[in-house]
Structures are given as C-alpha cells and as structure tokens.
Design a protein around this motif. Structure first.
Motif, PDB file in Angstrom:
ATOM      1  N   ALA A  52       0.828  -1.205   0.000  1.00  0.00           N
ATOM      2  CA  ALA A  52       0.000   0.000   0.000  1.00  0.00           C
ATOM      3  C   ALA A  52       0.862   1.254   0.000  1.00  0.00           C
ATOM      4  O   ALA A  52       0.553   2.216  -0.709  1.00  0.00           O
ATOM      5  CB  ALA A  52      -0.937  -0.011   1.201  1.00  0.00           C
ATOM      6  N   SER A  53       1.928   1.270   0.794  1.00  0.00           N
ATOM      7  CA  SER A  53       2.778   2.463   0.818  1.00  0.00           C
ATOM      8  C   SER A  53       3.505   2.642  -0.509  1.00  0.00           C
ATOM      9  O   SER A  53       3.657   3.769  -0.988  1.00  0.00           O
ATOM     10  CB  SER A  53       3.772   2.396   1.971  1.00  0.00           C
ATOM     11  N   GLU A  54       3.910   1.555  -1.119  1.00  0.00           N
ATOM     12  CA  GLU A  54       4.571   1.665  -2.418  1.00  0.00           C
ATOM     13  C   GLU A  54       3.582   2.131  -3.485  1.00  0.00           C
ATOM     14  O   GLU A  54       3.925   2.922  -4.361  1.00  0.00           O
ATOM     15  CB  GLU A  54       5.201   0.328  -2.818  1.00  0.00           C
ATOM     16  N   ALA A  55       2.338   1.669  -3.379  1.00  0.00           N
ATOM     17  CA  ALA A  55       1.313   2.116  -4.316  1.00  0.00           C
ATOM     18  C   ALA A  55       1.017   3.605  -4.133  1.00  0.00           C
ATOM     19  O   ALA A  55       0.774   4.319  -5.113  1.00  0.00           O
ATOM     20  CB  ALA A  55       0.039   1.295  -4.123  1.00  0.00           C
ATOM     21  N   LEU A  56       1.051   4.074  -2.894  1.00  0.00           N
ATOM     22  CA  LEU A  56       0.836   5.504  -2.648  1.00  0.00           C
ATOM     23  C   LEU A  56       1.966   6.352  -3.233  1.00  0.00           C
ATOM     24  O   LEU A  56       1.730   7.425  -3.785  1.00  0.00           O
ATOM     25  CB  LEU A  56       0.691   5.768  -1.156  1.00  0.00           C
ATOM     26  N   ILE A  57       3.199   5.869  -3.120  1.00  0.00           N
ATOM     27  CA  ILE A  57       4.343   6.592  -3.709  1.00  0.00           C
ATOM     28  C   ILE A  57       4.204   6.623  -5.229  1.00  0.00           C
ATOM     29  O   ILE A  57       4.458   7.651  -5.875  1.00  0.00           O
ATOM     30  CB  ILE A  57       5.680   5.942  -3.279  1.00  0.00           C
ATOM     31  N   LYS A  58       3.784   5.501  -5.819  1.00  0.00           N
ATOM     32  CA  LYS A  58       3.577   5.473  -7.277  1.00  0.00           C
ATOM     33  C   LYS A  58       2.447   6.410  -7.677  1.00  0.00           C
ATOM     34  O   LYS A  58       2.510   7.058  -8.726  1.00  0.00           O
ATOM     35  CB  LYS A  58       3.300   4.049  -7.736  1.00  0.00           C
ATOM     36  N   GLY A  59       1.395   6.479  -6.838  1.00  0.00           N
ATOM     37  CA  GLY A  59       0.304   7.417  -7.109  1.00  0.00           C
ATOM     38  C   GLY A  59       0.777   8.854  -7.035  1.00  0.00           C
ATOM     39  O   GLY A  59       0.321   9.716  -7.810  1.00  0.00           O
ATOM     40  N   LEU A  60       1.686   9.132  -6.117  1.00  0.00           N
ATOM     41  CA  LEU A  60       2.268  10.469  -6.010  1.00  0.00           C
ATOM     42  C   LEU A  60       3.090  10.794  -7.254  1.00  0.00           C
ATOM     43  O   LEU A  60       3.028  11.907  -7.774  1.00  0.00           O
ATOM     44  CB  LEU A  60       3.131  10.572  -4.755  1.00  0.00           C
ATOM     45  N   ALA A  61       3.833   9.814  -7.743  1.00  0.00           N
ATOM     46  CA  ALA A  61       4.630  10.024  -8.959  1.00  0.00           C
ATOM     47  C   ALA A  61       3.713  10.299 -10.153  1.00  0.00           C
ATOM     48  O   ALA A  61       4.035  11.138 -11.011  1.00  0.00           O
ATOM     49  CB  ALA A  61       5.508   8.806  -9.224  1.00  0.00           C
ATOM     50  N   GLN A  62       2.564   9.627 -10.214  1.00  0.00           N
ATOM     51  CA  GLN A  62       1.620   9.876 -11.310  1.00  0.00           C
ATOM     52  C   GLN A  62       0.974  11.250 -11.185  1.00  0.00           C
ATOM     53  O   GLN A  62       0.742  11.928 -12.180  1.00  0.00           O
ATOM     54  CB  GLN A  62       0.547   8.796 -11.336  1.00  0.00           C
ATOM     55  N   SER A  63       0.666  11.669  -9.958  1.00  0.00           N
ATOM     56  CA  SER A  63       0.032  12.987  -9.782  1.00  0.00           C
ATOM     57  C   SER A  63       1.006  14.115 -10.083  1.00  0.00           C
ATOM     58  O   SER A  63       0.571  15.244 -10.335  1.00  0.00           O
ATOM     59  CB  SER A  63      -0.538  13.122  -8.375  1.00  0.00           C
TER      60      SER A  63
END
Length: 165
Positions: A52-63
């Motif tokens: 989940a934390s890695e997915a959140l970091i990837k979501g931040l990179a996409q945003s």
C-alpha cells in the motif's frame, strides 16, 4: 449390650487410603527469561501495508504529471522518505517534480529526511494520523529542515488515488 462404640477419639490410619486421597499442589510453569527485543510482526497485513505504501508513492509520482508545478510551488524542497528500509526521494524543487525509487541514483540531496514504518506512512497519506502527532509519539523521525516537513501534508494528500489539489 450390643451397641456400637462411637469412633470418636480413635486414630484411623491406613497408608493406602492416605496416598489415594492426598492432594498434590499443582506445578507452576517455569519463569521465562525477559527478552529485550520485541517480537517481529508475522501476520500478512505487514506485507499488505508495504504494498500500500509503495502504491501511494507510485500514485504520487503519477500525480506529479498533472499537478507537479503546483506541488513544486507549495513545497520547494527535496524530501527523502525512509520506509522500513526502502528509500524514496521526492524532488519538489526542480522542474515539475520527480520521485526517485529505492535504488535509483542521480537524485538531488535531500533537504529533509523522514523515517517511519509503512503503516505510519499509509496513515499519514490517508489523513488518519497527523504528522505532528506521529512525531510527538515517536512514530516519525525527522532530520534536516523540520519547517519544510510541515509543508508535506498537501503533498501526501496528492498521493491518494483520485486526489484533487
């Protein structure tokens, strides 16, 4: 003439009966030695939160692709997240922002370093835990520019799926 004598005052001792009726005290379990190291979590939610934390970091990179310029103007710095041994460098100082994942090189020097566990990062990004409370409780360690870390709340909100700035 033939009345039975009372048994009072007579001592009755038969070793077989005494052995059968003797109660034994229960054995106590042995005392365990104190272990100064806390037990490590072995339940499956530990691996789920890391994902989940890695997915959140990837979501931040996409945003950063759509909202990178706004985030760079708001934050104006470089943050290093150390989450359970993995490092993520968030560059919100240069260009429209970039995330350097664990093992990537070429990133700038961090202005602030935030060390935490992955479940704390997930709670911070979801808004269930305030950064100031996490710092006071010792769940979040900050080194470097502490004033810059106060600007991270809107940046972490951008990591949530479907976040709008």
């Amino acid at each position: 003439c033939c009345s039975p004598k009372p048994l009072e005052g007579y001592l009755f001792s038969d070793t077989r009966i005494l052995l059968q009726t003797r109660t034994r005290t229960p054995r106590r379990p042995p005392l365990l030695a104190w272990n100064p190291t806390p037990p490590q979590p072995t339940h499956p939610t530990h691996t789920l939160t890391m994902a989940a934390s890695e997915a959140l970091i990837k979501g931040l990179a996409q945003s950063l692709g759509s909202n990178g310029d706004k985030l760079v103007q708001m934050f104006k710095g470089v943050a290093l997240f150390k989450i359970d041994g993995k490092e993520y460098l968030l560059d919100l100082k240069n260009g429209s922002g970039k995330v350097y994942f664990d093992g990537e090189s070429g990133g700038p020097k961090a202005d602030v370093t935030l060390t935490m566990s992955d479940d704390v990062f997930v709670k911070l990004a979801s808004g269930k835990l305030q950064p100031q409370m996490a710092f006071i409780q010792g769940k979040l360690k900050i080194s470097g520019n502490i004033a810059l870390s106060m600007k991270l709340t809107p940046v972490l909100k951008a990591a949530q799926p479907g976040a709008k700035l």
